[in-house]
Design a protein around this motif. Sequence first.
Motif, mmCIF file in Angstrom:
data_model
loop_
_atom_site.group_PDB
_atom_site.id
_atom_site.type_symbol
_atom_site.label_atom_id
_atom_site.label_comp_id
_atom_site.label_asym_id
_atom_site.label_seq_id
_atom_site.Cartn_x
_atom_site.Cartn_y
_atom_site.Cartn_z
ATOM 1 N N UNK A 289 1.084 -1.280 -0.326
ATOM 2 C CA UNK A 289 -0.010 -0.098 0.356
ATOM 3 C C UNK A 289 1.207 1.013 0.207
ATOM 4 N N UNK A 290 1.806 1.227 0.473
ATOM 5 C CA UNK A 290 2.580 2.454 0.834
ATOM 6 C C UNK A 290 3.532 2.621 -0.502
ATOM 7 N N UNK A 291 4.012 1.502 -1.289
ATOM 8 C CA UNK A 291 4.760 1.693 -1.992
ATOM 9 C C UNK A 291 2.916 2.487 -3.277
ATOM 10 N N UNK A 292 2.126 1.511 -3.458
ATOM 11 C CA UNK A 292 1.094 2.486 -3.998
ATOM 12 C C UNK A 292 1.277 4.094 -4.227
ATOM 13 N N UNK A 293 0.706 3.711 -2.819
ATOM 14 C CA UNK A 293 1.123 5.515 -2.181
ATOM 15 C C UNK A 293 1.551 7.039 -2.814
ATOM 16 N N UNK A 294 3.472 6.742 -2.610
ATOM 17 C CA UNK A 294 4.615 6.863 -2.688
ATOM 18 C C UNK A 294 4.391 7.085 -4.384
ATOM 19 N N UNK A 295 4.491 5.927 -4.932
ATOM 20 C CA UNK A 295 4.387 5.842 -6.140
ATOM 21 C C UNK A 295 3.916 6.683 -6.980
ATOM 22 N N UNK B 59 -5.704 2.596 -0.773
ATOM 23 C CA UNK B 59 -3.992 2.032 -1.311
ATOM 24 C C UNK B 59 -3.689 0.569 -0.205
ATOM 25 N N UNK B 60 -4.205 0.437 1.289
ATOM 26 C CA UNK B 60 -3.892 -0.594 1.639
ATOM 27 C C UNK B 60 -5.266 -1.091 1.258
ATOM 28 N N UNK C 3 10.646 -1.009 -10.102
ATOM 29 C CA UNK C 3 9.335 0.674 -8.577
ATOM 30 C C UNK C 3 8.823 0.354 -7.828
ATOM 31 N N UNK C 4 8.086 -1.005 -7.705
ATOM 32 C CA UNK C 4 7.416 -1.270 -6.535
ATOM 33 C C UNK C 4 8.655 -2.287 -5.687
ATOM 34 N N UNK C 5 9.758 -2.637 -5.793
ATOM 35 C CA UNK C 5 10.578 -3.099 -5.115
ATOM 36 C C UNK C 5 11.295 -2.673 -4.584
ATOM 37 N N UNK C 6 11.546 -1.432 -5.541
ATOM 38 C CA UNK C 6 12.809 -0.391 -5.232
ATOM 39 C C UNK C 6 11.593 0.998 -3.618
#
Lengths: 373, 373
Positions: free
Chosen positions: B264-270, B281-282, B327-330
Amino acid sequence: MSVAVPLSLSLPPSTETVAIALDERGYDILIGPGLLDAPASWQGLPKAAAALIVTNETVAPLYLDRVRAQLAAHYGRVDKVLLPDGEQHKDWNSLNAIVDRLLATASDRKTVLVALGGGVIGDMTGFAAAIYMRGVPFVQVPTTLLAQVDSSVGGKTAINHPLGKNMLGAFYQPARVIADLDTLDTLPPRELAAGLAEIIKYGPIADADFLAWIEANLDALLARDKAALAHAVKRSCEIKAWVVGQDEREQGLRAILNFGHTFGHAIETGLGYGEWLHGEAVGCGMVMASDLSVRLGLMPADFLPRMRRLIERAGLPVVGPRLGVERYLELMRVDKKSEGGEIRFVLIEGLGKAGMRGAPDALVAQVLDAHTA
Amino acid sequence: MSVAVPLSLSLPPSTETVAIALDERGYDILIGPGLLDAPASWQGLPKAAAALIVTNETVAPLYLDRVRAQLAAHYGRVDKVLLPDGEQHKDWNSLNAIVDRLLATASDRKTVLVALGGGVIGDMTGFAAAIYMRGVPFVQVPTTLLAQVDSSVGGKTAINHPLGKNMLGAFYQPARVIADLDTLDTLPPRELAAGLAEIIKYGPIADADFLAWIEANLDALLARDKAALAHAVKRSCEIKAWVVGQDEREQGLRAILNFGHTFGHAIETGLGYGEWLHGEAVGCGMVMASDLSVRLGLMPADFLPRMRRLIERAGLPVVGPRLGVERYLELMRVDKKSEGGEIRFVLIEGLGKAGMRGAPDALVAQVLDAHTA
């Protein structure tokens, strides 16, 4: 955070240790000469990938390289933040410099902060440690006498706000305090005296024997004799720990640590910060509070000259600035400890015993008349 | 701070109460309709000369006057601070606005702060209360479903820093939480769904029966039925309190509350903050983490469609943005919970049981391929 502190046998033999017991957050204060360069001082600290030393421009040339060398044995990366020296920099800008450095180096929530300097560095570093990622460990390495006796115990951290001293802060405990008495060799005489003021304080509020000991050993303390300093710092920390242990969050008893501070803060604020050192204002404030204790009939008349003589011998001022009675009263009414506008003084009620009380303005005026010029 | 909370018999009869036990810092969460205007909700709070309501431009027109009227019965002065609405304002400037107001009104260390709003208001007000004079009492009045289930328990307070979300903060407990379910009537549907995401979370990580109850009562929750909402908020708070009670400082177990949050955080930040709501996102992140649990053999295959169906019914997205696997992994590697660069996921290991684990990048890539478009 539970921190095991296996004190190595290889500490310098003259080292004194005060164990501060606070449930899971207990820690040790190491007191003695030669501690900075003793590997044992640095063993058993919280494990982490990195440590960050926070210090100032005055202290860094003296001790930074030595502390860094010791930390390098335990942490993969040792960074530093150099702040400008002085109480006027104990503000949000300096705090932000610490936080920015932590974030710029992608420091995680185990990173250990090390406060290398006096009370200002300790207060700011402790506050940064309290709020970075909601709390990382920190180590105090106090290099002034005042910081060794006053900031080592109690967990008070803070920064100033333009509208008030220490207005933003947290109660947050260090993982260890390393008080190397050799760092006092470079301390200017005024700063030594300012530290002595806080040491003297512990006698009348909590320990009549300690007051007598200070009177008998003041010359040795002024000559920076290590054995005398070790005892004075240790006993001060023990007394403060006893008081704080009964009142960690400053709901009541802890206020007695502010003996001399109500008058002292008025002097500091009235003159503008930086004119007098905090310890100098407290020294003079103790003379005034001793006199008020006598005038209220709580102490015999000879208590005032006894305290004034000791404070004067320590090299501290015993006569305050003539700000005017009204101005003093006004300054004391906005003290953090006043409640509903009533000024509360810490007064001596017998040698080694203190309490909080109000006093008639007329009596306070007499005290101010007698001890200002 | 010990706060006695004598709950009056005059609370609305439908009120649910969750007592949070935390040594000396325990408090009650009141949950139900009609609480804002019930005098009993406001009885027994810490005594002080003044209270300061912190709220925002969206919430103030709806509820400020009613809360102010209740507080006026207990505090001689009731001030307010109006902040701009939105996560982008959860910063030092807003925190400073609260502190400046406290200092401008010469607020003492007993002043009670009242957070009236969603999670952003609650986090900032709690942090201001934690650091003003090293701690003043505060009351949470959450007006979003997310804040009622998520910010009411756990004592996490924080502000954002340009270099990271929630980077500065403190663990600090409220004196009471007043969760008036009537305030949810004005909540936009997207925000209601975002709150449901955090409620759904508590089923798979801790309570299989609660998961079944949510499935059976989701329509009532979406229709804002007060009895259904009361049970959902109460059970969520109880589970969170149980988890937090075993791990107040987030050393271990508490991490399971972050089910769905790593993805979820990756989605929000991305996407950039503000594109998706945190709860959205969660929700999508829980689909991904459920799939990863299945692919690792921790859960049977039917767990994924069961979770996806429930999350979709709640009005939450179940397909993430196609940011690219790398990008998700990063983004997930810089998560606050990662250690030494290894991504740690909260995974379901049986209905009602969660744990923290790593996973091979190739498997994570399969999950991302399956649930992004």
